[in-house]
Design a protein around this motif. Sequence first.
Motif, PDB file in Angstrom:
ATOM      1  N   GLU A  36       2.238 -34.552 -34.906  1.00 13.44           N
ATOM      2  CA  GLU A  36       2.502 -35.788 -33.426  1.00 13.44           C
ATOM      3  C   GLU A  36       3.080 -35.150 -32.355  1.00 13.44           C
ATOM      4  N   GLN A  37       4.241 -34.764 -32.251  1.00 16.25           N
ATOM      5  CA  GLN A  37       5.210 -34.058 -31.237  1.00 16.25           C
ATOM      6  C   GLN A  37       4.945 -32.427 -29.985  1.00 16.25           C
ATOM      7  N   ALA A  38       4.434 -31.553 -31.465  1.00 14.47           N
ATOM      8  CA  ALA A  38       3.756 -31.235 -31.003  1.00 14.47           C
ATOM      9  C   ALA A  38       2.058 -31.731 -30.068  1.00 14.47           C
ATOM     10  N   VAL A  39       1.320 -31.571 -30.622  1.00 10.05           N
ATOM     11  CA  VAL A  39       0.121 -31.867 -29.978  1.00 10.05           C
ATOM     12  C   VAL A  39       0.541 -33.214 -28.781  1.00 10.05           C
ATOM     13  N   ALA A  40       1.303 -33.945 -28.795  1.00 13.96           N
ATOM     14  CA  ALA A  40       1.470 -34.485 -28.002  1.00 13.96           C
ATOM     15  C   ALA A  40       2.242 -33.046 -26.345  1.00 13.96           C
ATOM     16  N   LEU A  41       2.965 -33.165 -26.735  1.00 12.93           N
ATOM     17  CA  LEU A  41       3.462 -32.178 -26.038  1.00 12.93           C
ATOM     18  C   LEU A  41       2.297 -31.258 -25.199  1.00 12.93           C
ATOM     19  N   MET A  42       1.550 -30.287 -25.856  1.00 19.14           N
ATOM     20  CA  MET A  42       0.987 -29.303 -26.242  1.00 19.14           C
ATOM     21  C   MET A  42       0.040 -30.036 -24.879  1.00 19.14           C
ATOM     22  N   GLN A  43      -0.501 -31.037 -24.951  1.00 21.65           N
ATOM     23  CA  GLN A  43      -1.833 -32.405 -24.611  1.00 21.65           C
ATOM     24  C   GLN A  43      -0.772 -32.649 -22.481  1.00 21.65           C
ATOM     25  N   GLY A  44       0.230 -32.665 -22.937  1.00 23.64           N
ATOM     26  CA  GLY A  44       1.257 -32.853 -21.633  1.00 23.64           C
ATOM     27  C   GLY A  44       1.082 -31.869 -20.725  1.00 23.64           C
ATOM     28  N   TYR A  45       1.216 -31.025 -21.267  1.00 27.76           N
ATOM     29  CA  TYR A  45       0.875 -29.761 -20.503  1.00 27.76           C
ATOM     30  C   TYR A  45      -0.663 -29.066 -19.718  1.00 27.76           C
ATOM     31  N   GLY A  46      -1.715 -30.087 -20.216  1.00 29.29           N
ATOM     32  CA  GLY A  46      -2.429 -29.775 -19.751  1.00 29.29           C
ATOM     33  C   GLY A  46      -3.869 -29.193 -20.704  1.00 29.29           C
ATOM     34  N   ALA A  47      -3.191 -28.843 -21.954  1.00 30.61           N
ATOM     35  CA  ALA A  47      -4.085 -28.895 -23.281  1.00 30.61           C
ATOM     36  C   ALA A  47      -5.533 -29.472 -23.275  1.00 30.61           C
ATOM     37  N   ARG A  48      -7.061 -29.495 -23.720  1.00 23.88           N
ATOM     38  CA  ARG A  48      -7.589 -30.510 -24.059  1.00 23.88           C
ATOM     39  C   ARG A  48      -8.387 -28.842 -25.491  1.00 23.88           C
ATOM     40  N   ARG A  49      -8.307 -28.318 -25.100  1.00 21.80           N
ATOM     41  CA  ARG A  49      -9.524 -28.135 -26.484  1.00 21.80           C
ATOM     42  C   ARG A  49      -9.081 -26.854 -27.749  1.00 21.80           C
ATOM     43  N   PHE A  50      -8.611 -27.904 -28.530  1.00 21.18           N
ATOM     44  CA  PHE A  50      -7.792 -26.471 -29.616  1.00 21.18           C
ATOM     45  C   PHE A  50      -8.271 -26.187 -30.570  1.00 21.18           C
ATOM     46  N   ALA A  51      -7.738 -25.445 -30.999  1.00 21.02           N
ATOM     47  CA  ALA A  51      -7.823 -24.648 -32.117  1.00 21.02           C
ATOM     48  C   ALA A  51      -6.874 -24.481 -32.989  1.00 21.02           C
ATOM     49  N   PHE A  52      -7.306 -24.979 -34.592  1.00 26.29           N
ATOM     50  CA  PHE A  52      -6.583 -24.703 -35.447  1.00 26.29           C
ATOM     51  C   PHE A  52      -6.389 -23.745 -36.072  1.00 26.29           C
ATOM     52  N   LEU A  53      -5.443 -22.290 -36.137  1.00 27.32           N
ATOM     53  CA  LEU A  53      -5.282 -20.976 -36.888  1.00 27.32           C
ATOM     54  C   LEU A  53      -5.311 -21.774 -37.849  1.00 27.32           C
ATOM     55  N   ALA A  54      -5.939 -21.730 -39.184  1.00 30.45           N
ATOM     56  CA  ALA A  54      -5.668 -21.576 -40.824  1.00 30.45           C
ATOM     57  C   ALA A  54      -4.962 -20.719 -41.507  1.00 30.45           C
ATOM     58  N   GLY A  55      -4.641 -21.133 -42.792  1.00 35.56           N
ATOM     59  CA  GLY A  55      -3.939 -20.595 -43.758  1.00 35.56           C
ATOM     60  C   GLY A  55      -4.913 -19.781 -44.189  1.00 35.56           C
ATOM     61  N   LYS A  56      -4.448 -19.061 -46.130  1.00 34.94           N
ATOM     62  CA  LYS A  56      -5.531 -19.249 -46.591  1.00 34.94           C
ATOM     63  C   LYS A  56      -6.390 -20.737 -47.294  1.00 34.94           C
ATOM     64  N   THR A  57      -7.376 -20.490 -47.437  1.00 34.84           N
ATOM     65  CA  THR A  57      -8.477 -21.840 -47.559  1.00 34.84           C
ATOM     66  C   THR A  57      -7.925 -22.809 -48.593  1.00 34.84           C
ATOM     67  N   ASN A  58      -7.966 -22.522 -49.605  1.00 30.55           N
ATOM     68  CA  ASN A  58      -7.240 -23.211 -50.681  1.00 30.55           C
ATOM     69  C   ASN A  58      -5.702 -23.195 -50.919  1.00 30.55           C
ATOM     70  N   SER A  59      -5.579 -23.089 -49.768  1.00 36.18           N
ATOM     71  CA  SER A  59      -3.752 -23.687 -49.969  1.00 36.18           C
ATOM     72  C   SER A  59      -3.729 -25.066 -49.322  1.00 36.18           C
ATOM     73  N   LEU A  60      -2.972 -26.131 -49.660  1.00 34.56           N
ATOM     74  CA  LEU A  60      -2.344 -27.020 -49.364  1.00 34.56           C
ATOM     75  C   LEU A  60      -2.010 -27.694 -48.343  1.00 34.56           C
ATOM     76  N   ALA A  61      -1.217 -26.000 -48.158  1.00 38.56           N
ATOM     77  CA  ALA A  61       0.087 -26.813 -46.599  1.00 38.56           C
ATOM     78  C   ALA A  61      -1.282 -26.698 -45.524  1.00 38.56           C
ATOM     79  N   THR A  62      -1.600 -25.546 -45.637  1.00 39.74           N
ATOM     80  CA  THR A  62      -2.921 -25.454 -43.941  1.00 39.74           C
ATOM     81  C   THR A  62      -3.713 -26.173 -44.435  1.00 39.74           C
ATOM     82  N   GLN A  63      -4.346 -27.060 -45.518  1.00 37.74           N
ATOM     83  CA  GLN A  63      -5.207 -28.195 -45.231  1.00 37.74           C
ATOM     84  C   GLN A  63      -4.744 -29.381 -45.112  1.00 37.74           C
ATOM     85  N   SER A  64      -3.537 -29.929 -45.741  1.00 38.63           N
ATOM     86  CA  SER A  64      -2.672 -31.292 -44.936  1.00 38.63           C
ATOM     87  C   SER A  64      -2.919 -30.551 -43.051  1.00 38.63           C
ATOM     88  N   ARG A  65      -2.809 -29.860 -43.360  1.00 37.52           N
ATOM     89  CA  ARG A  65      -1.984 -29.512 -41.578  1.00 37.52           C
ATOM     90  C   ARG A  65      -3.081 -29.981 -40.741  1.00 37.52           C
TER      91      ARG A  65
END
Lengths: 345, 345
Positions: free
Chosen positions: A181-210
Amino acid sequence: MSDPATRNRSRATADMVARTANVSRVAVSRAFNPHASIKPEKRDLILKVAQELNYTPDMAARSMVTGRSHLVGIIVPDVSGPWESQELDAMTTALQAEGFATLLFRTRDDLSMDETLLTYMKGFNPDSVIAYAENVRPTTLARVLDRAVPIYVGYPDEEAAEAEAAPLFDRLDVLQREGIEQAVALMQGYGARRFAFLAGKTNSLATQSRERMVGKILAERGLPPPIRIQGDYMYDTAYRETLNQFRLGEPVDAIFAANDVGAFGAIDALRTELGLRVPQDVKVVGFDDIHQSHWKSYNLTTVKLDLAERTQALLRLILRRLKNPTSPSLTETVSTRLVVRGTVG
Amino acid sequence: MSDPATRNRSRATADMVARTANVSRVAVSRAFNPHASIKPEKRDLILKVAQELNYTPDMAARSMVTGRSHLVGIIVPDVSGPWESQELDAMTTALQAEGFATLLFRTRDDLSMDETLLTYMKGFNPDSVIAYAENVRPTTLARVLDRAVPIYVGYPDEEAAEAEAAPLFDRLDVLQREGIEQAVALMQGYGARRFAFLAGKTNSLATQSRERMVGKILAERGLPPPIRIQGDYMYDTAYRETLNQFRLGEPVDAIFAANDVGAFGAIDALRTELGLRVPQDVKVVGFDDIHQSHWKSYNLTTVKLDLAERTQALLRLILRRLKNPTSPSLTETVSTRLVVRGTVG
DNA sequence: AACAGTTTTGCACACGATTTCAATCTAGGG
DNA sequence: CCCTAGATTGAAATCGTGTGCAAAACTGTT
């Protein structure tokens, strides 16, 4: 003791020590057990003789009768990864301080080996087992292990249903919302609108959760859903796929990477190949906060998983479980938070 | 099996399997030993029952009678370092494939803990122990261990006398001359005259060996001896000390770092703080060739320690020693070579 | 000197497997 | 149908240690 061929290849036993010191074998055992009752001078004598004979109690024999192996098993995918190795380092150090040795196993990054490995590990009778959601299924964990109560490191939002249904073992729950939440807020605050998510391994629960969490938070803030860049936690893939995204797909003005190493790959692709500036043209945030993240070439803003906090929580779980083997399952919780450096501002 | 409190906390034993399968306990043992003679259908039955009871042979009990623990001890300074973790990863993977589990210990980066740690490790009866010159004294190694023949990873030019006098264990000798020679030649070829050596921890045999070798080769080529920049293998120190060298001391036109991470620190100091260009103004060479060295931000020219080669050599030593415990001490040798990337040309 | 109370001692067993070794079973040839 | 070589079998010994328990030694008090 000279050549391997001629050296004494049989360890000294408690019997030998007892015989040379003219005491009973039981006394030797007591001399090495701090809580046993034995006359101090006798203990000193025994310890001296033991030292001379180069005697050390055999842990295998000891563990058979005490039920404690002083071994803690850890299953890690890719020990060579910076995050994994830094966690392993912290954990091993902490365990050693408590008198445990680390029994290390490595898996592929998928879930395919969990049963084989856990079964093998079980043979060593570890006092505890630390397993990560990345490479071990909770169901396998519950089925295979019985003596040691394992610790499952997972992301509760992902498998909440399953977790509720089966409190089969102790858990370390990693709450990822706050940092993201903090990260998104910070980026949005600096004008970011179009986000990409650079994923990890497809079946990784961590990346899915993130990824899910990022999508949810973007939606809450009225931003379009993130574009997915498929990665695998590795630098080279992140580099290549980021390049593809900007050349063949739609450019973005913010990249949220599932781990720091991936973020490095993205940054290098943006800067060296695409001629873009970070953070002016594209903002980048990583995940983990590994040592390398504060290196000047990257100076990465990232969501920190506090290593010290994790380590202490895991250790608490282990010690508590060992002290009271029959207590109901325990859960510790650690949070995440943003570390602001130079790739967003 | 539900709550930790109520789950069956005693492992299944061979006796239980024997009883439920209506066979003798000896048969169970034979079923799990591939070379034992037992009627095939009987073995199948036993294995099926074993699976149902979730039985696994107890390694501790097994090792007491067979003398094989299937444990290989590794003592590493700072598991979190990229080089160390990459070697640990490769070694663990290789060992696992041969049926060994890795028993991991961490030291401080000095020699102070070698005796304590080796003694403790000895208690676990590892089939082999891999110890590095960085944190273990050969004399301690020889004194403490007896059952397992350890492997000592060292730099023969450094302690040649001692090595000759006491072939107490198997060794992996790392020959560093070749790679260093190539590196110096390359830098000199591109005009470098004034060299600095960015050292690692002072008491590290690896860094001492490398520094001496660099000095020797510079002399052979008619170049002035290297200026020493004191580091400790870490990024931050390398960054700071490089800065100091250029601001307070004499600038140089070539830096030979004792490890890659140090080289990264030097490069970042040169580029981001001193406004110098690498390689145009200053040439930089590292040591190790870790994964990070080919990252675009650094693209480091470095002396490679071939991980696959090392791992295979170590594994050969272990297996040969286990097959023939009484053979005289063995030595394997691995070399080094320069990997040319972008920080010299 | 006798007594109660506390430490210290050592025998015998347990832990969970593997490995002789002698006994039993099986198959195949005469 | 008998005999022998070879494959299977299981009882007992073994590995090196910790622990329960009863006996022995010691302490200090009356």
